[in-house]
Write a protein that holds these residues in place. Structure first.
Motif, PDB file in Angstrom:
ATOM      1  N   VAL A 149       0.814  -1.225   0.000  1.00 10.51           N
ATOM      2  CA  VAL A 149       0.000   0.000   0.000  1.00 10.51           C
ATOM      3  C   VAL A 149       0.841   1.265   0.000  1.00 10.51           C
ATOM      4  CG1 VAL A 149      -1.996  -1.083   1.099  1.00 10.51           C
ATOM      5  CG2 VAL A 149      -0.188  -0.091   2.534  1.00 10.51           C
ATOM      6  N   THR A 150       2.147   1.151   0.268  1.00 10.67           N
ATOM      7  CA  THR A 150       3.006   2.333   0.270  1.00 10.67           C
ATOM      8  C   THR A 150       3.697   2.560  -1.071  1.00 10.67           C
ATOM      9  OG1 THR A 150       5.013   1.186   1.029  1.00 10.67           O
ATOM     10  CG2 THR A 150       3.463   1.914   2.713  1.00 10.67           C
ATOM     11  N   ASP A 151       3.498   1.640  -1.999  1.00 13.03           N
ATOM     12  CA  ASP A 151       4.154   1.714  -3.305  1.00 13.03           C
ATOM     13  C   ASP A 151       3.135   2.205  -4.339  1.00 13.03           C
ATOM     14  OD1 ASP A 151       5.084   0.972  -5.971  1.00 13.03           O
ATOM     15  OD2 ASP A 151       6.564  -0.324  -4.992  1.00 13.03           O
ATOM     16  N   GLU A 152       3.279   3.447  -4.777  1.00 14.19           N
ATOM     17  CA  GLU A 152       2.274   4.049  -5.656  1.00 14.19           C
ATOM     18  C   GLU A 152       2.108   3.277  -6.963  1.00 14.19           C
ATOM     19  OE1 GLU A 152       0.841   8.484  -7.077  1.00 14.19           O
ATOM     20  OE2 GLU A 152       2.989   8.139  -6.728  1.00 14.19           O
ATOM     21  N   GLU A 153       3.204   2.776  -7.513  1.00 15.08           N
ATOM     22  CA  GLU A 153       3.124   2.027  -8.761  1.00 15.08           C
ATOM     23  C   GLU A 153       2.331   0.734  -8.579  1.00 15.08           C
ATOM     24  OE1 GLU A 153       6.111   0.042 -12.117  1.00 15.08           O
ATOM     25  OE2 GLU A 153       6.872   1.549 -10.705  1.00 15.08           O
ATOM     26  N   GLN A 154       2.592   0.019  -7.483  1.00 14.93           N
ATOM     27  CA  GLN A 154       1.838  -1.198  -7.208  1.00 14.93           C
ATOM     28  C   GLN A 154       0.368  -0.887  -6.962  1.00 14.93           C
ATOM     29  OE1 GLN A 154       3.347  -4.107  -4.419  1.00 14.93           O
ATOM     30  NE2 GLN A 154       5.474  -3.478  -4.757  1.00 14.93           N
ATOM     31  N   VAL A 155       0.103   0.178  -6.239  1.00 23.04           N
ATOM     32  CA  VAL A 155      -1.286   0.559  -5.944  1.00 23.04           C
ATOM     33  C   VAL A 155      -2.035   0.867  -7.231  1.00 23.04           C
ATOM     34  CG1 VAL A 155      -2.741   2.348  -4.901  1.00 23.04           C
ATOM     35  CG2 VAL A 155      -0.822   1.385  -3.605  1.00 23.04           C
ATOM     36  N   THR A 156      -1.425   1.667  -8.109  1.00 20.39           N
ATOM     37  CA  THR A 156      -2.070   2.029  -9.372  1.00 20.39           C
ATOM     38  C   THR A 156      -2.369   0.800 -10.208  1.00 20.39           C
ATOM     39  OG1 THR A 156      -0.960   4.183  -9.392  1.00 20.39           O
ATOM     40  CG2 THR A 156      -1.822   3.372 -11.491  1.00 20.39           C
ATOM     41  N   GLY A 157      -1.410  -0.111 -10.281  1.00 15.90           N
ATOM     42  CA  GLY A 157      -1.614  -1.333 -11.046  1.00 15.90           C
ATOM     43  C   GLY A 157      -2.720  -2.192 -10.474  1.00 15.90           C
ATOM     44  N   ALA A 158      -2.775  -2.300  -9.147  1.00 10.02           N
ATOM     45  CA  ALA A 158      -3.805  -3.120  -8.507  1.00 10.02           C
ATOM     46  C   ALA A 158      -5.190  -2.525  -8.717  1.00 10.02           C
ATOM     47  CB  ALA A 158      -3.509  -3.255  -7.017  1.00 10.02           C
ATOM     48  N   VAL A 159      -5.313  -1.215  -8.589  1.00 11.63           N
ATOM     49  CA  VAL A 159      -6.617  -0.567  -8.781  1.00 11.63           C
ATOM     50  C   VAL A 159      -7.088  -0.729 -10.218  1.00 11.63           C
ATOM     51  CG1 VAL A 159      -7.824   1.658  -8.776  1.00 11.63           C
ATOM     52  CG2 VAL A 159      -6.324   1.044  -6.865  1.00 11.63           C
ATOM     53  N   GLU A 160      -6.169  -0.592 -11.174  1.00 13.22           N
ATOM     54  CA  GLU A 160      -6.536  -0.803 -12.579  1.00 13.22           C
ATOM     55  C   GLU A 160      -6.977  -2.241 -12.817  1.00 13.22           C
ATOM     56  OE1 GLU A 160      -3.079   0.382 -14.746  1.00 13.22           O
ATOM     57  OE2 GLU A 160      -3.518   2.542 -14.579  1.00 13.22           O
ATOM     58  N   GLU A 161      -6.268  -3.193 -12.226  1.00 12.64           N
ATOM     59  CA  GLU A 161      -6.619  -4.608 -12.364  1.00 12.64           C
ATOM     60  C   GLU A 161      -8.005  -4.889 -11.789  1.00 12.64           C
ATOM     61  OE1 GLU A 161      -5.251  -8.881 -10.410  1.00 12.64           O
ATOM     62  OE2 GLU A 161      -3.791  -7.250 -10.546  1.00 12.64           O
ATOM     63  N   LEU A 162      -8.278  -4.345 -10.607  1.00 14.69           N
ATOM     64  CA  LEU A 162      -9.570  -4.581  -9.971  1.00 14.69           C
ATOM     65  C   LEU A 162     -10.704  -3.883 -10.711  1.00 14.69           C
ATOM     66  CD1 LEU A 162      -8.529  -4.331  -6.218  1.00 14.69           C
ATOM     67  CD2 LEU A 162      -9.128  -6.393  -7.508  1.00 14.69           C
ATOM     68  N   THR A 163     -10.424  -2.726 -11.273  1.00  8.61           N
ATOM     69  CA  THR A 163     -11.444  -2.026 -12.052  1.00  8.61           C
ATOM     70  C   THR A 163     -11.811  -2.831 -13.288  1.00  8.61           C
ATOM     71  OG1 THR A 163     -10.669   0.128 -11.254  1.00  8.61           O
ATOM     72  CG2 THR A 163     -11.980   0.108 -13.283  1.00  8.61           C
ATOM     73  N   THR A 164     -10.813  -3.413 -13.929  1.00  6.25           N
ATOM     74  CA  THR A 164     -11.072  -4.271 -15.089  1.00  6.25           C
ATOM     75  C   THR A 164     -11.847  -5.517 -14.679  1.00  6.25           C
ATOM     76  OG1 THR A 164      -9.057  -3.514 -16.200  1.00  6.25           O
ATOM     77  CG2 THR A 164      -9.998  -5.608 -16.941  1.00  6.25           C
ATOM     78  N   ARG A 165     -11.471  -6.098 -13.552  1.00  7.04           N
ATOM     79  CA  ARG A 165     -12.059  -7.353 -13.098  1.00  7.04           C
ATOM     80  C   ARG A 165     -13.486  -7.179 -12.588  1.00  7.04           C
ATOM     81  NH1 ARG A 165      -8.622 -10.246  -8.568  1.00  7.04           N
ATOM     82  NH2 ARG A 165      -7.026  -9.787 -10.142  1.00  7.04           N
ATOM     83  N   HIS A 166     -13.730  -6.072 -11.873  1.00  9.56           N
ATOM     84  CA  HIS A 166     -15.020  -5.907 -11.193  1.00  9.56           C
ATOM     85  C   HIS A 166     -15.842  -4.716 -11.689  1.00  9.56           C
ATOM     86  CE1 HIS A 166     -14.164  -9.029  -8.240  1.00  9.56           C
ATOM     87  NE2 HIS A 166     -12.961  -8.494  -8.047  1.00  9.56           N
ATOM     88  N   GLY A 167     -15.262  -3.900 -12.557  1.00  5.26           N
ATOM     89  CA  GLY A 167     -16.005  -2.743 -13.046  1.00  5.26           C
ATOM     90  C   GLY A 167     -15.883  -1.514 -12.172  1.00  5.26           C
ATOM     91  N   GLY A 168     -15.079  -1.598 -11.116  1.00  8.77           N
ATOM     92  CA  GLY A 168     -14.884  -0.449 -10.237  1.00  8.77           C
ATOM     93  C   GLY A 168     -14.889  -0.866  -8.786  1.00  8.77           C
TER      94      GLY A 168
END
Length: 250
Positions: free
Chosen positions: A63-82
């Protein structure tokens, strides 16, 4: 039957630091209310065990790594729609007198307990703002209001998290988001087991708490569901203390 205001069916909830303890209990409570829950942690093995136990989705990232956070949020948005609900729960404690405290240890606590809520909160809020709705719950502490010797960085972080909650409200409430906090008192978890087992400290907690006991993680489920649901549609910028009355008395 549960009131429809508290029904989270169709909502997607990301709970950081949810492979155990308070985060896992809140995640389980949101799932029981109907939400599709996504667990988070840094330890893949522990996270997978928690995911299997709950039957939820899971994504490992720091959660402290902005690059990892951005990638995870994009992945979850694709997977769940938001992501409809975000619970910023990740954090840790470091006990040491300030005069002996290394700057690196101070910064590590602030980064994990405060800055991560900004990093994850901002990444998730972008999608919430686009959709015109969203719930963010920041897990604070009685140390949001109180201080004890040897936990200065934690106290500073949790105090800052209250005002970060207010800052998020100031900027995002007009876009349909509700941002609030929950401040647990002293809770019996895996991370506090040594303190619970310490007769002197446990006696201090129960004596200092009007309810006369340690909190159980189940005590946090109702407040979390309330703040994640339509029941709190006009509640914004608040911190709900779930502490058995500790902060209400002297």
């Amino acid at each position: 039957m549960s009131h429809k205001l508290f029904d989270l069916t169709g909502r997607v909830a990301l709970v950081t630091g949810s492979s155990r303890g308070i985060g896992h209990a809140i995640a389980a409570g949101l799932a029981a209310a109907g939400a599709t829950v996504v667990l988070n942690g840094r330890d893949p093995q522990r996270l997978e065990s928690a995911r299997a136990t709950l039957g939820a989705d899971a994504v490992a990232f720091d959660v402290t790594d902005e690059e990892q956070v951005t990638g995870a949020v994009e992945e979850l948005t694709t997977r769940h729609g938001g992501i409809d609900i975000l619970v910023n729960n990740a954090g840790f404690q470091h006990r040491q007198p300030m005069l002996d405290l290394a700057l690196a240890d101070w910064e590590a606590v602030l980064r994990t307990d405060l800055t991560s809520a900004f990093v994850v909160g901002r990444a998730v809020a972008r999608g919430m703002i686009d959709r015109g709705r969203g719930k963010i719950i920041n897990i604070c502490s009685v140390q949001t209001d109180l201080a004890r010797p040897s936990i200065a960085p934690y106290t500073a972080a949790k105090g800052g998290l209250r005002n970060l909650t207010r800052a998020m409200t100031a900027e995002w409430a007009g876009h349909g988001l509700q941002v609030n906090g929950i401040a647990p008192g002293y809770f019996d978890t895996e991370l506090t087991s040594a303190l619970v087992a310490d007769p002197e400290f446990s006696a201090w907690v129960t004596g200092r708490t009007p309810a006369g006991r340690w909190g159980a993680v189940a005590d946090l489920v109702g407040p979390a569901v309330f703040l994640a649901s339509d029941a709190s549609a006009f509640v914004n910028g608040q911190v709900l203390f779930v502490d058995g009355g500790m902060t209400a008395v002297v």
